[in-house]
Design an enzyme around this catalytic site. Structure first.
Site, short mmCIF file in Angstrom:
data_model
loop_
_atom_site.label_atom_id
_atom_site.label_comp_id
_atom_site.label_asym_id
_atom_site.label_seq_id
_atom_site.Cartn_x
_atom_site.Cartn_y
_atom_site.Cartn_z
N SER A 156 0.85 -1.20 0.00
CA SER A 156 0.00 0.00 0.00
C SER A 156 0.88 1.25 0.00
CB SER A 156 -0.85 -0.02 1.28
OG SER A 156 -1.49 1.21 1.47
N TYR B 236 -1.89 -0.01 11.01
CA TYR B 236 -2.13 -0.49 9.64
C TYR B 236 -0.90 -0.24 8.77
CZ TYR B 236 -3.90 -0.96 4.90
OH TYR B 236 -4.07 -1.34 3.58
#
Ligand SMILES: NC(=O)c1ccc[n+]([C@@H]2O[C@H](COP(=O)([O-])OP(=O)(O)OC[C@H]3O[C@@H](n4cnc5c(N)ncnc54)[C@H](O)[C@@H]3O)[C@@H](O)[C@H]2O)c1
Length: 325
Positions: A133, A157
């Site tokens: 990501s 995250y």
């Protein structure tokens, strides 16, 4: 430079493909696109219920199970001879990762090494594409992020995706496995029912005639990539991995036109004028600005984001209006 078509039908015809996380937003769209290209697709996902918006096509095999189960992974790899693996299964929600960092790390870090260990035992696999990501980069003063920028996610995250990414690089580097990495900006569009995300939340608030609360000051800057462009990114990377010797490499996929939250809301408001929101400005510990340089994907893969924001938000508005009634 000439931009070439990213999908090669011959490449995918009858190819045995595993998509982990294929019941989620991106994995579901990817699995369907691959099935349309005549690949033989298997989805592995922990969800017992498939996405509310649709069933999997009947020619996609669904296996329920966790990427944190060694037993399930070895079972699935020994049952089916996959040529291509897309690893998207993850705890993909920032808020849930903050509330339960252990699960985020368990799924995104341990789930990645267990999947790659299982794949290592099956050397007929020709390419493995791992979902990292833009969040894996963490906070940097110098933007845009380039592929060689350091990975230093410090929130749960972000850190879990830095781990996913580094683990994938480690298996490619140390064991010569054919692994490439996708670092994508925020993906949006039809099919995303993760309501804690800005865009689904905005369309749902509109449908329910509720005022949308924006936790930030509205100025956070991010890349937004339409779902079809994101699916093309995964497919293009898998297709080109062997011919272009891309093993061990990571690619950024963004729009080269980052938006502030208020810009996103302006697009949504244009597509659905019922949108009402208020800025709360209470967000803490979130990175204010992040966006990607995607020129490597353009040069090497012939990929670029093709769907304009105007079209993407219009199509999204139509999809959410139909879905939410
Ligand atoms: N959506 C985005 O904006 C975005 C941007 C960059 C990267 N990513 C990455 O892309 C991938 C897909 O994201 P998404 O938006 O489709 O998220 P999603 O939450 O919709 O899909 C993730 C899927 O993984 C499954 N899953 C979770 N834990 C699992 C486990 N232990 N075993 C098997 N399956 C499990 C979930 O059930 C879900 O179906 C993730 O790896 C995410 O980190 C997403």
């Amino acid at each position: 430079m000439k931009i070439i078509a990213v999908k090669d039908r011959n490449f995918w015809r009858n190819r045995s493909v595993l998509v982990t996380g294929g019941a989620g937003f991106i994995g579901y769209a990817l699995a369907h696109k691959l099935a349309e290209l005549n690949a033989k697709v298997t989805v592995l996902d922990i969800k017992s219920n498939l996405p509310a918006h649709g069933r999997l096509r009947s020619d996609i095999a669904f296996v329920r199970g966790s990427v944190t189960s060694k037993k399930k992974l070895h079972w699935i790899f020994s049952r089916r001879k996959f040529k291509t693996v897309f690893h998207l299964a993850a705890e993909a929600i920032v808020g849930r990762s903050n509330n339960n960092p252990e699960r985020a790390l368990e799924t995104n870090a341990r789930g990645t090494w267990l999947l790659l260990e299982a794949a290592r035992a099956h050397n007929e696999i020709e390419e493995i594409v791992v979902a990292s990501s833009d969040k894996a980069y963490g906070s940097h003063e110098k933007l845009p992020y380039h592929e060689q920028s350091a990975l230093r996610g410090l929130n749960p995250y972000d850190c879990s995706k830095s781990c996913t990414d580094l683990i994938a690089q480690m298996y490619a580097h140390s064991f010569g496995m054919p692994i490439a990495i996708v670092r994508c900006g925020n993906v949006y569009g039809p099919g995303d029912t993760n309501w804690s995300r800005l865009i689904p939340d905005a369309f749902r608030s509109t449908a329910k005639k509720k005022v949308l609360d924006i936790r930030s000051d509205g100025k956070f800057l991010r890349d937004y990539v339409y779902i079809d462009d994101a699916v093309d990114a995964y497919i293009a990377l898998a297709q080109k991995m062997r011919s272009k010797l891309l093993s061990g490499q990571a690619f950024n996929f963004g729009n080269n036109d980052p938006l502030q939250v208020v810009d996103v809301l302006a697009y949504i408001g244009k597509a659905d004028p019922r949108l009402k929101y208020r800025i709360l400005n209470i967000a803490k510990n979130e990175i204010r600005e992040q966006y990607l340089d995607s020129s490597k994907a353009r040069k090497i893969l012939g990929w670029r984001a093709r769907v304009s924001y105007a079209t993407g938000f219009k199509q999204s508005a139509k999809w959410y209006a139909d879905f939410l009634g």
